[in-house]
Design a protein around this motif. Structure first.
Motif, PDB file in Angstrom:
ATOM      1  N   VAL A 138      17.343  34.829   4.100  1.00  0.00           N
ATOM      2  CA  VAL A 138      16.067  35.027   3.251  1.00  0.00           C
ATOM      3  C   VAL A 138      16.650  35.781   1.611  1.00  0.00           C
ATOM      4  CG1 VAL A 138      13.971  36.543   2.943  1.00  0.00           C
ATOM      5  CG2 VAL A 138      14.512  35.742   5.234  1.00  0.00           C
ATOM      6  N   ILE A 139      16.212  34.806   0.795  1.00  0.00           N
ATOM      7  CA  ILE A 139      16.808  35.057  -0.481  1.00  0.00           C
ATOM      8  C   ILE A 139      15.494  35.504  -1.452  1.00  0.00           C
ATOM      9  CG2 ILE A 139      17.889  34.146  -2.476  1.00  0.00           C
ATOM     10  CD1 ILE A 139      19.607  32.720  -0.794  1.00  0.00           C
ATOM     11  N   ILE A 140      15.532  36.744  -2.199  1.00  0.00           N
ATOM     12  CA  ILE A 140      14.435  36.945  -2.995  1.00  0.00           C
ATOM     13  C   ILE A 140      15.161  36.806  -4.549  1.00  0.00           C
ATOM     14  CG2 ILE A 140      12.861  38.985  -3.621  1.00  0.00           C
ATOM     15  CD1 ILE A 140      12.461  37.729  -0.761  1.00  0.00           C
ATOM     16  N   ASN A 141      14.495  35.753  -5.148  1.00  0.00           N
ATOM     17  CA  ASN A 141      14.773  35.416  -6.453  1.00  0.00           C
ATOM     18  C   ASN A 141      13.765  36.214  -7.440  1.00  0.00           C
ATOM     19  OD1 ASN A 141      16.200  34.023  -8.318  1.00  0.00           O
ATOM     20  ND2 ASN A 141      14.980  32.500  -8.671  1.00  0.00           N
ATOM     21  N   GLN A 142      14.451  37.169  -8.318  1.00  0.00           N
ATOM     22  CA  GLN A 142      13.502  37.690  -9.422  1.00  0.00           C
ATOM     23  C   GLN A 142      13.647  36.750 -10.446  1.00  0.00           C
ATOM     24  OE1 GLN A 142      14.648  42.324  -9.587  1.00  0.00           O
ATOM     25  NE2 GLN A 142      16.186  41.472  -8.288  1.00  0.00           N
ATOM     26  N   CYS A 143      12.713  36.344 -10.843  1.00  0.00           N
ATOM     27  CA  CYS A 143      12.399  35.450 -12.042  1.00  0.00           C
ATOM     28  C   CYS A 143      11.214  35.356 -12.611  1.00  0.00           C
ATOM     29  CB  CYS A 143      12.900  33.870 -11.654  1.00  0.00           C
ATOM     30  SG  CYS A 143      11.865  33.077 -10.228  1.00  0.00           S
ATOM     31  N   ASP A 144      10.870  34.331 -13.383  1.00  0.00           N
ATOM     32  CA  ASP A 144       9.625  34.315 -14.142  1.00  0.00           C
ATOM     33  C   ASP A 144       8.425  33.458 -13.577  1.00  0.00           C
ATOM     34  OD1 ASP A 144      10.400  36.013 -16.179  1.00  0.00           O
ATOM     35  OD2 ASP A 144      11.533  34.560 -17.258  1.00  0.00           O
ATOM     36  N   ARG A 145       8.460  32.884 -12.231  1.00  0.00           N
ATOM     37  CA  ARG A 145       7.579  32.299 -11.517  1.00  0.00           C
ATOM     38  C   ARG A 145       7.354  32.745 -10.233  1.00  0.00           C
ATOM     39  NH1 ARG A 145      12.689  29.879 -11.250  1.00  0.00           N
ATOM     40  NH2 ARG A 145      13.193  29.246  -9.396  1.00  0.00           N
ATOM     41  N   ARG A 176      10.163  39.619   5.231  1.00  0.00           N
ATOM     42  CA  ARG A 176      10.074  38.208   5.835  1.00  0.00           C
ATOM     43  C   ARG A 176      11.492  37.921   6.728  1.00  0.00           C
ATOM     44  NH1 ARG A 176       7.833  39.180   1.244  1.00  0.00           N
ATOM     45  NH2 ARG A 176       6.113  38.063   0.165  1.00  0.00           N
ATOM     46  N   ALA A 177      11.934  38.906   7.061  1.00  0.00           N
ATOM     47  CA  ALA A 177      13.316  38.510   8.004  1.00  0.00           C
ATOM     48  C   ALA A 177      12.851  38.449   9.298  1.00  0.00           C
ATOM     49  CB  ALA A 177      14.184  39.877   7.934  1.00  0.00           C
ATOM     50  N   ASP A 178      13.449  37.511  10.255  1.00  0.00           N
ATOM     51  CA  ASP A 178      13.288  37.229  11.347  1.00  0.00           C
ATOM     52  C   ASP A 178      14.618  37.355  12.413  1.00  0.00           C
ATOM     53  OD1 ASP A 178      14.099  34.904  10.636  1.00  0.00           O
ATOM     54  OD2 ASP A 178      12.200  33.652  11.070  1.00  0.00           O
ATOM     55  N   GLY A 179      15.521  37.507  12.090  1.00  0.00           N
ATOM     56  CA  GLY A 179      16.844  37.431  12.555  1.00  0.00           C
ATOM     57  C   GLY A 179      17.036  38.736  13.307  1.00  0.00           C
ATOM     58  N   ASP A 180      18.010  38.647  14.344  1.00  0.00           N
ATOM     59  CA  ASP A 180      18.451  39.888  15.098  1.00  0.00           C
ATOM     60  C   ASP A 180      19.212  40.812  14.264  1.00  0.00           C
ATOM     61  OD1 ASP A 180      17.417  38.743  17.667  1.00  0.00           O
ATOM     62  OD2 ASP A 180      19.023  37.245  17.498  1.00  0.00           O
ATOM     63  N   ILE A 181      20.047  40.531  13.359  1.00  0.00           N
ATOM     64  CA  ILE A 181      20.876  41.312  12.615  1.00  0.00           C
ATOM     65  C   ILE A 181      20.415  40.907  11.166  1.00  0.00           C
ATOM     66  CG2 ILE A 181      23.070  42.367  12.169  1.00  0.00           C
ATOM     67  CD1 ILE A 181      22.195  42.731  14.853  1.00  0.00           C
ATOM     68  N   CYS A 182      20.162  42.143  10.389  1.00  0.00           N
ATOM     69  CA  CYS A 182      19.852  41.559   9.044  1.00  0.00           C
ATOM     70  C   CYS A 182      21.225  42.116   8.247  1.00  0.00           C
ATOM     71  CB  CYS A 182      18.668  42.616   8.469  1.00  0.00           C
ATOM     72  SG  CYS A 182      17.306  41.752   9.217  1.00  0.00           S
ATOM     73  N   LEU A 183      21.896  41.315   7.367  1.00  0.00           N
ATOM     74  CA  LEU A 183      22.870  41.775   6.443  1.00  0.00           C
ATOM     75  C   LEU A 183      22.596  41.661   5.132  1.00  0.00           C
ATOM     76  CD1 LEU A 183      25.897  42.112   6.651  1.00  0.00           C
ATOM     77  CD2 LEU A 183      26.193  39.393   6.662  1.00  0.00           C
ATOM     78  N   PHE A 184      22.469  42.818   4.345  1.00  0.00           N
ATOM     79  CA  PHE A 184      22.040  42.807   2.779  1.00  0.00           C
ATOM     80  C   PHE A 184      23.227  42.170   1.882  1.00  0.00           C
ATOM     81  CE2 PHE A 184      19.448  46.268   5.038  1.00  0.00           C
ATOM     82  CZ  PHE A 184      18.361  45.653   4.774  1.00  0.00           C
ATOM     83  N   SER A 185      22.692  41.545   0.846  1.00  0.00           N
ATOM     84  CA  SER A 185      23.615  40.983   0.121  1.00  0.00           C
ATOM     85  C   SER A 185      22.983  40.691  -1.582  1.00  0.00           C
ATOM     86  CB  SER A 185      23.795  39.554   0.510  1.00  0.00           C
ATOM     87  OG  SER A 185      24.745  38.804   0.031  1.00  0.00           O
ATOM     88  N   ASP A 186      24.066  40.406  -2.353  1.00  0.00           N
ATOM     89  CA  ASP A 186      23.446  40.255  -3.784  1.00  0.00           C
ATOM     90  C   ASP A 186      24.362  38.910  -4.199  1.00  0.00           C
ATOM     91  OD1 ASP A 186      22.420  42.884  -4.044  1.00  0.00           O
ATOM     92  OD2 ASP A 186      24.253  43.625  -4.576  1.00  0.00           O
ATOM     93  N   ALA A 187      23.675  38.378  -5.285  1.00  0.00           N
ATOM     94  CA  ALA A 187      24.307  37.100  -6.094  1.00  0.00           C
ATOM     95  C   ALA A 187      25.893  37.046  -6.047  1.00  0.00           C
ATOM     96  CB  ALA A 187      23.521  36.733  -7.082  1.00  0.00           C
ATOM     97  N   ASP A 188      26.386  38.200  -6.093  1.00  0.00           N
ATOM     98  CA  ASP A 188      27.855  37.950  -6.670  1.00  0.00           C
ATOM     99  C   ASP A 188      28.684  38.198  -5.425  1.00  0.00           C
ATOM    100  OD1 ASP A 188      26.989  40.949  -6.062  1.00  0.00           O
ATOM    101  OD2 ASP A 188      28.045  41.522  -7.900  1.00  0.00           O
ATOM    102  N   ILE A 189      28.039  38.140  -3.959  1.00  0.00           N
ATOM    103  CA  ILE A 189      28.809  38.495  -3.025  1.00  0.00           C
ATOM    104  C   ILE A 189      29.114  36.743  -2.537  1.00  0.00           C
ATOM    105  CG2 ILE A 189      28.871  38.901  -0.450  1.00  0.00           C
ATOM    106  CD1 ILE A 189      29.058  41.296  -2.445  1.00  0.00           C
ATOM    107  N   VAL A 190      30.555  36.650  -1.923  1.00  0.00           N
ATOM    108  CA  VAL A 190      31.281  35.515  -1.580  1.00  0.00           C
ATOM    109  C   VAL A 190      31.512  35.584   0.020  1.00  0.00           C
ATOM    110  CG1 VAL A 190      32.859  33.652  -1.611  1.00  0.00           C
ATOM    111  CG2 VAL A 190      31.755  34.621  -3.628  1.00  0.00           C
TER     112      VAL A 190
END
Length: 265
Positions: A28-35, A68-82
């Motif tokens: 689940v990706i939340i994109n902060q933008c202008d729309r 909005r998550a529905d997985g068993d395990i939630c793994l938090f992340s940012d855009a600069d993570i590979v």
């Protein structure tokens, strides 16, 4: 056991981001933008839910992802993570071997100047050492997270009044409500080099913001914990600002935290 990445990003294009992060799980990706917008993308057999919002703030966007998550395990992340190959299975395996863990913290490789921890063993996390871990190291059982009622603060973090610390507050509140947190000596990702959205050097604001955070984290022990923090990292933190001055800034700002009646969010 389905692992789902919950990412907070800004002004991203979904398919480019998915490839750059090397996502190999649902997300689940939340994109902060202008729309405003929402779309679902199938990627290598996984479902990526991509939401765009004009609202700003890392705490707010992480909370939107949780809802909005529905997985068993939630793994938090940012855009600069590979992510490393096999990260989702590595995370799931740690939860299989530790049935007592509501949350497990993992290693994420970062620049040496930004490094605050390195996990070398499996052990329980306590209130006095929870301040060193970033949200991108958190993997949590969604059932435990929902039953705890814990959400990210809107007062701390990128886009908020105080520049960082929402992850530490989240972790401590989760533990304060009786949920167990453990570490795992497993590296699941790396952070790419880039300009931080909040870090502008070890300035007066950095130390003042950290002082307020320590008041919320440690209560009346904020002075002791502030000194412990500065002494442990003085070679990095106090190259330009004397330790005594940094300590005064932290302690004076902590009084502001004491006067505040409650956190927002």
């Amino acid at each position: 056991m389905r692992v789902q990445v919950l990412a907070s990003v800004m002004n991203e294009e979904p398919r480019e981001l998915i490839g750059r992060m090397r996502l190999a799980s649902d997300a689940v990706i939340i994109n902060q933008c202008d729309r405003l917008g929402a779309e679902e993308i199938e990627h290598e057999g996984y479902l990526i839910k991509f939401y765009s919002f004009p609202d700003r703030g890392v705490g707010r966007s992480r909370n939107e992802a949780i809802m909005r998550a529905d997985g068993d395990i939630c793994l938090f992340s940012d855009a600069d993570i590979v992510y490393e190959p096999g990260y989702a299975e590595a995370v799931a395996e740690e939860f299989r071997r530790n049935h007592d863990a509501d949350m497990i913290l993992f290693n994420v490789t970062v620049n040496e100047m930004r490094k605050t921890y390195h996990i070398t063993e499996r052990k329980r996390v306590h209130w006095y050492n929870c301040g060193r871990y970033g949200a991108v190291s958190f993997a949590v059982r969604r059932s435990s997270l929902l039953s705890s009622g814990v959400m990210f603060s809107l007062l701390f973090g990128g886009g908020a009044k105080y520049s960082n610390g929402e992850d530490s507050l989240f972790l401590k509140e989760f533990m304060d409500r009786g949920y167990s947190v453990y570490t795992a000596p497993v590296t699941i990702a790396r952070e790419t080099e880039g300009e931080s959205s909040w870090f502008e050097g070890y300035s007066r604001k950095f130390f003042q913001d950290r002082g307020v955070l320590y008041r919320y984290l440690y209560g009346r022990l904020y002075g002791i914990m502030a000194l412990r923090f500065l002494l442990a990292h003085r070679d990095k933190l106090c190259r330009e600002v004397p330790l005594k001055q940094a300590y005064r800034w932290m302690c004076s700002a902590a009084k502001e935290g004491k006067r505040s009646e409650s956190l927002e969010g």
